[in-house]
Design an enzyme around this catalytic site. Structure first.
Site, PDB file in Angstrom:
ATOM      1  N   GLU D  61      -7.325  -4.187   2.524  1.00 35.28           N
ATOM      2  CA  GLU D  61      -8.268  -4.630   1.495  1.00 35.28           C
ATOM      3  C   GLU D  61      -9.272  -5.642   2.023  1.00 35.28           C
ATOM      4  O   GLU D  61     -10.455  -5.617   1.652  1.00 35.28           O
ATOM      5  CB  GLU D  61      -7.513  -5.234   0.306  1.00 35.28           C
ATOM      6  CG  GLU D  61      -6.861  -4.207  -0.612  1.00 35.28           C
ATOM      7  CD  GLU D  61      -5.520  -3.715  -0.107  1.00 35.28           C
ATOM      8  OE1 GLU D  61      -5.088  -4.145   0.991  1.00 35.28           O
ATOM      9  OE2 GLU D  61      -4.892  -2.900  -0.798  1.00 35.28           O
ATOM     10  N   HIS D 130       1.050  -6.499 -10.768  1.00 23.22           N
ATOM     11  CA  HIS D 130       0.129  -5.404 -11.100  1.00 23.22           C
ATOM     12  C   HIS D 130      -0.457  -5.628 -12.488  1.00 23.22           C
ATOM     13  O   HIS D 130      -0.540  -4.696 -13.289  1.00 23.22           O
ATOM     14  CB  HIS D 130       0.859  -4.062 -11.086  1.00 23.22           C
ATOM     15  CG  HIS D 130       1.124  -3.499  -9.730  1.00 23.22           C
ATOM     16  ND1 HIS D 130       1.892  -4.138  -8.799  1.00 23.22           N
ATOM     17  CD2 HIS D 130       0.711  -2.348  -9.139  1.00 23.22           C
ATOM     18  CE1 HIS D 130       1.952  -3.389  -7.699  1.00 23.22           C
ATOM     19  NE2 HIS D 130       1.260  -2.306  -7.874  1.00 23.22           N
TER      20      HIS D 130
HETATM   21  C1  LIG Z   1      -1.853  -4.404  -0.883  1.00 20.94           C
HETATM   22  C2  LIG Z   1      -1.657  -3.166  -1.634  1.00 20.94           C
HETATM   23  N1  LIG Z   1      -2.597  -2.218  -1.608  1.00 20.94           N
HETATM   24  C3  LIG Z   1      -2.435  -1.058  -2.261  1.00 20.94           C
HETATM   25  C4  LIG Z   1      -1.297  -0.827  -2.979  1.00 20.94           C
HETATM   26  C5  LIG Z   1      -1.090   0.502  -3.699  1.00 20.94           C
HETATM   27  N2  LIG Z   1      -0.018   1.213  -3.005  1.00 20.94           N
HETATM   28  C6  LIG Z   1       1.232   1.170  -3.450  1.00 20.94           C
HETATM   29  S1  LIG Z   1       2.280   1.937  -2.415  1.00 20.94           S
HETATM   30  C7  LIG Z   1       1.050   2.350  -1.338  1.00 20.94           C
HETATM   31  C8  LIG Z   1       1.358   3.118  -0.094  1.00 20.94           C
HETATM   32  C9  LIG Z   1       2.170   2.326   0.874  1.00 20.94           C
HETATM   33  O1  LIG Z   1       2.595   3.140   1.920  1.00 20.94           O
HETATM   34  P1  LIG Z   1       3.768   2.700   2.870  1.00 20.94           P
HETATM   35  O2  LIG Z   1       3.600   1.280   3.230  1.00 20.94           O
HETATM   36  O3  LIG Z   1       3.816   3.664   3.982  1.00 20.94           O
HETATM   37  O4  LIG Z   1       5.085   2.786   1.980  1.00 20.94           O
HETATM   38  P2  LIG Z   1       5.756   4.050   1.336  1.00 20.94           P
HETATM   39  O5  LIG Z   1       5.291   4.106  -0.094  1.00 20.94           O
HETATM   40  O6  LIG Z   1       5.377   5.230   2.122  1.00 20.94           O
HETATM   41  O7  LIG Z   1       7.215   3.756   1.372  1.00 20.94           O
HETATM   42  C10 LIG Z   1      -0.157   1.895  -1.814  1.00 20.94           C
HETATM   43  C11 LIG Z   1      -1.440   2.124  -1.150  1.00 20.94           C
HETATM   44  C12 LIG Z   1      -0.335  -1.855  -3.017  1.00 20.94           C
HETATM   45  N3  LIG Z   1       0.778  -1.738  -3.732  1.00 20.94           N
HETATM   46  N4  LIG Z   1      -0.526  -2.994  -2.331  1.00 20.94           N
END
Ligand SMILES: Cc1ncc(C[n+]2csc(CCOP(=O)(O)OP(=O)(O)O)c2C)c(N)n1
Ligand SMILES: Cc1ncc(C[n+]2csc(CCOP(=O)(O)OP(=O)(O)O)c2C)c(N)n1
Ligand SMILES: [Mg+2]
Ligand SMILES: [Mg+2]
Lengths: 346, 319, 319, 346
Positions: D61, D130
């Site tokens: 971000e 959130h």
């Molecule tokens: C800082 C932030 N940006 C965006 C989001 C929205 N978001 C929630 S889960 C996610 C994907 C995260 O991927 P990863 O770290 O690989 O974890 P996974 O869900 O695959 O276990 C996103 C973009 C968030 N929760 N926090």
């Protein structure tokens, strides 16, 4: 013990006392351990307590704030220092999404005793990126405490209270206050959440934060010569806020100017004005007036910077305007001047 | 390198050096009310890198930007006007030393918050790709900036998108007074970025011809296959972090020996090169004399120039 | 691995799997009013890593934390109580699925903002070093978290300070629906961190014995010479990013073949291992039956449990 | 052309129109290009305009905000999208130290036309991480504009105005509004900086932001049955703020409740209350009342979440209290209910 010391020495003394009495207290952050020692405030800590209890870090405000949080959750009492509050914007996520929430989300199981110290205020052409106060922004988040000391005694006592507090505390120190000298009683305790009446009066209440108190006291002196007794209330803690002292004063004087060391719009000044307008409704002779930074980024060049910041003169003119008085001739009045006391390069 | 080209480079180096030496002289009069982060020792990097850039390239930098500003703009009068806080400065005095910029010359922005122009430069490079233009974007930053997360985010994105952006790390081994060893959890800067999909190179930033060779090499490769490049140049910061003085005696580092100083001074070193390729001492003297007059004029003009009017406080906030 | 040890691991795997399968059944009734990020396919990583940890270790995780919570606490009733928003949940219902924690069991915090527990874990590890205790801290995070600057800042600091912290990357190659290829500007995760001063290892997260071997190896090295370790485990996310369903048919990825599914299901795969080392089908069945009853009880108790009283809204903000 | 469409479709239409008419407009951010397309608002953009004009990003971000800034400085009009405003805390440094300042520091040479879109508001147990709105925080920084549309028409028109604006605009969309359907005239222009009177009345002004307007309109209906005509003023733009419309309404009704979709302390609600108290001093029959989030992190569990958020009922009770009326029996009153309309998992 009482002594006449500067604000910077008062901060230093508070750190020393807390580090002496509690081995879980440590100080870290960029440049806390170098020879400039955050304008002298962390002076001697490395020598006294060793490099484990006072250490510099990489340039990583976001992670270091998380590190402070993790250490606090582990029973330590970290003090994380920023030489400018502006840099805390890099750590707003840890502050507003983590630090302020983790206790709540753990159902009260986690305790987060930490202090984030940061310097605010004018320096030597600090510019738009080295001049934010942000106390209203921090105070907006439930779960944080926000402290802005003005006097050396409060610098000392409030820093000790902040370190001992079991919650995250943002502690903001105005750069110019560092050189102010005052009596400090090292046994005096000042709890968080209490405002202080710095000057009594019955004509008008000036509710002030940080450096604005210094300006207000000067304004009070000048106005006193015209027979106007203004009361200066130093909020000291933005959150929790001592509504009682503030409201009590305004109910007495029936007039109020809020002079906040920040932008006015959506700031702490707005909170004060809203609160006072509500709680003193019917007692006020005139609307609460707000003073603060000009609604622009802070310019570097001195003439514009002088216009950007409110001052004793701004306060005097506002009081005169509110009371319909003529502007006093203040040529020759010795206002606090930067020029004689503060030099570059920072 | 041809004599003419070399002398024009020399002129830039001397201009920066003399301008900063002039600041050192004037600063303690307290008329330049802005923090100055002098780049004495670092001039070779901006001058060398910018020398290689195709026309229309855009640059970004830090608060330690005097060399970059003067390299890119040559605008001595504007430079001093800004340092003195005057209306005729590029930021009307609102910017000060730490925020010099000259968008009309491609110097888009510099910033006093470490690391902050890095993603902005990447955005500028994205705009080139978006528009199908092929301008190069260069961002200069200190070694300390690599500790900020935003550096890694920016590098990752630039590499992912194969953007034409040059990351130039000006490594003095210091962040204010903190040595690299107390800040880096990795073996070396070039190794730390090695797994990212960009070109990597580096060298001695005090050696202008070396900076130029190195930059040309990566620019050439970038033109063959667009990708970011990471350039690492080391240099010695001769002065204190901020302010006009030396600070070898305050305890955190030792004074370099005479030989080290000579080797690490990009101006002295380039003078040797100039003599080697056939310039005369008179040639060099002529450059220095001309620059001296330029600097003197700039300072004098700035000192006598007007400040912005009070109303300027409120302009330039919104478009 | 001894039978007993293996069966206790199996019990954990089955508990997590059955708890999440139960969520899948119950979720569409709209009584669990919290977003659920299920970890079906990922169980082996938490179970395997935590199996190796010395007593007193502390853990941190993400919103995809069910496996971690159940591994560390075994607390089925509290788990479901929190998902149903009830007072008896570990967060009194204030936390919900995304913020499960159990500090009394060492699970200090999990977070719904990607990457945010990473520096906090490093701070916890710093506290161990500060106090001269030698507890290990583990932080689990998804592959997407490595794109956040705070990951790099945290890794750098932990390596600089030689902290005893285990960074465990649970790599499903996805961030919501975005594939790794569209997010990474570097060659591979392990290469990207290779220059940092920590131990590195990785493997197939679906293979519990492999996870355990790998973790034991780095823990052993950490105990000989304290340094952080970076563990990388890949796994298949069988379900949609958030919610109870499969989503192989929505277009962004293909359904795995039967063989792939079997190979990438840590529970099935570990069952084979159990049989190989001499457990009987009845042994496994017994575990499953016991767990089933535990899960049934947890859900029923949670459904019937009271919510927090209105006054609870205002508690737990400040100490 | 007029059509009856949802808020999400209105946003989508605004994006399509602007992208059609100006090739320098592009949309990027996490998940803008997947099949869920930010709750449908970026639906079809990739297909229509290609992956160069609508693309996902790594989770970064802070840098992506800088990228938007750099692209904007280069003549493009980026729209950077966050599925939750809370994540913008990661980018506060680019927003508060860079985006808001660069034009000023360049002496007006740089122009920064960009939009940061983010979703705010309740979902399915969104929790403390959130659920932030942050409009007051953004509006505190000079150099930024902040927009909070409520109706589908405003979603459409204000998004178009924001994209065409030559300044950084933070555009915050309440999650529940996405499903609200209304008439949208695709030729209607709504400039930034104008509030709207959504419901006329003379007994009391409700100054509202975002979803609070929906609650206020419901409250207005219920109160109308008791003969109380309340006026609902949708601020629409937090910065610049349309003081005139707000103050005009309060001067007429002489009574005011500020219902802001955020925490009250040091928030936009404070600004509104301070402003109105000052500008309407002497006209007010009683103090300005402020409603907003409870002063705690947002809890996940529904019963506490229901208490955390202000609603039509909260407004009705506040009005009754202010006017000294008995509480109406509202059992059986069909309030907006979440339960029937909104499902998980997000
Ligand atoms: C800082 C932030 N940006 C965006 C989001 C929205 N978001 C929630 S889960 C996610 C994907 C995260 O991927 P990863 O770290 O690989 O974890 P996974 O869900 O695959 O276990 C996103 C973009 C968030 N929760 N926090
Ligand atoms: C984000 C941020 N943190 C801290 C500071 C204070 N500070 C100013 S310069 C500096 C050192 C930066 O070192 P480096 O990037 O190597 O640049 P150099 O000064 O050596 O050219 C620090 C810590 C800052 N300006 N910005
Ligand atoms: Mg450096
Ligand atoms: Mg993933």
């Amino acid at each position: 013990m009482k002594s006449l010391i500067s604000f910077r020495e008062a901060l230093n003394l508070a750190l020393v006392k807390e580090m002496e009495s509690d081995p879980s207290v440590f100080v870290f952050g960029l440049d806390v351990d170098d020879h400039k020692s955050i304008f002298g405030s962390t002076d001697g800590l490395v020598e006294k307590f060793g490099g484990e209890r006072c250490f510099g870090t990489p340039l990583s405000e976001d992670a270091m704030t998380g590190v402070a949080l993790g250490a606090a959750m582990s029973g330590l009492r970290p003090i994380h220092v920023h030489i400018r509050a502006d840099f805390i914007l890099l750590a707003m996520n840890q502050i507003g999404n983590m630090m302020s929430n983790l206790r709540y989300m753990s159902g009260g199981k986690l305790t987060i005793p930490l202090v984030v110290r940061a310097v605010i205020g004018r320096g030597w052409g600090q510019s738009a990126q080295h001049s934010k106060s942000l106390h209203g922004v921090f105070a907006h988040f439930p779960g944080l405490k926000v402290v802005l000391p003005t006097t050396p005694q409060d610098g000392y006592s409030l820093l000790r209270s902040s370190i001992r507090d079991n919650n995250p505390v943002i502690f903001l120190e105005h750069r110019w206050l560092y050189d102010i000298v005052g009596d400090v009683d090292d046994e005096r305790v000042v709890p968080l959440g209490q405002a202080a009446v710095l000057h009594e009066g019955d004509a008008m209440t000036l509710v002030c934060s940080s450096w604005m108190n210094v300006e207000a006291l000067k304004a009070a002196k000048v106005l006193a010569r015209r027979g106007l007794a203004v009361e200066v209330v130093d909020v000291r803690t933005v959150s929790p806020l001592d509504e009682q002292t503030i409201v009590g004063s305004v109910k007495k004087t029936r007039n109020c100017i809020v002079a906040d060391y920040d932008w006015i719009f959506c700031g702490f000044g707005a909170e004060l004005a809203a609160l006072i307008s509500q709680r003193c409704f019917g007692c006020l002779e005139r609307p609460v007036e707000r003073l603060g930074f000009a609604p622009v980024p802070c310019p570097t060049t001195r003439p514009l910077e002088n216009l950007f910041y409110p001052s004793a003169l701004t306060i005097i003119r506002a009081v005169e305007r509110l009371f319909g008085l003529e502007e006093a001739d203040l040529n020759g009045e010795p206002f606090y001047s930067y020029e004689q006391r503060f030099k570059g390069p920072f | 390198m041809k004599k003419e080209e070399a002398l024009s480079l020399y002129r830039k180096l001397v201009l920066i050096r003399q301008a900063e030496e002039k600041i050192r002289q004037e600063y303690l009069k307290d008329e330049m009310k802005t923090p100055v982060h002098l780049g004495i020792g670092a001039e070779g990097i901006s001058v060398g890198v910018c020398h290689c850039l195709p026309a229309g390239s855009r640059t970004f930098g830090t608060y330690r930007n005097h060399a970059l500003y003067l390299t890119v703009t040559g605008d001595v009068d504007g430079f001093f006007a800004e340092l003195y806080g005057k209306l005729l400065g590029p930021g009307k005095g609102k910017a000060g030393s730490m925020h010099l910029s000259a968008p009309e010359c491609g110097l888009m922005a510099t910033s006093a918050v470490v690391g902050t122009t890095i993603p902005v430069a990447v955005g500028a490079a994205l705009a080139e790709a978006y528009k199908g233009t092929s301008g190069t974007v260069v961002v200069f930053f200190g070694d300390g900036a690599m500790e900020e997360g935003v550096f890694w985010e920016s590098l990752n994105f630039a590499c992912l998108k194969h953007l034409r952006v040059l990351f130039v790390c000006e490594d003095n081994g210091l962040a204010i007074h903190a040595h690299a060893g107390g800040r880096r959890g990795f073996r070396s800067i070039l190794e730390a970025v090695a797994a990212f999909d960009c070109y990597h190179a580096g060298g001695d930033g005090s050696d202008v011809p070396a900076v130029i060779r190195c930059t040309r090499r990566v620019l050439h490769r970038m033109s063959e296959q667009p990708k970011p490049a990471f350039l690492h140049f080391s240099y010695l910061r001769f002065l204190e972090h901020v302010g006009p003085k030396e600070d070898f005696d305050v305890g955190y580092r030792r004074r370099p020996s005479r030989e080290e100083s000579a080797r690490l001074d990009p101006v002295l070193r380039f003078e040797k090169e100039l003599l080697r390729i056939g310039c005369t001492l008179d040639d060099l003297e002529a450059v220095r004399t001309a620059v001296k007059e330029q600097v003197r004029h700039g300072v004098e003009a700035a000192q006598n120039a007007p400040f912005a009017s009070p109303m300027e406080l409120y302009t330039d906030v919104l478009a």
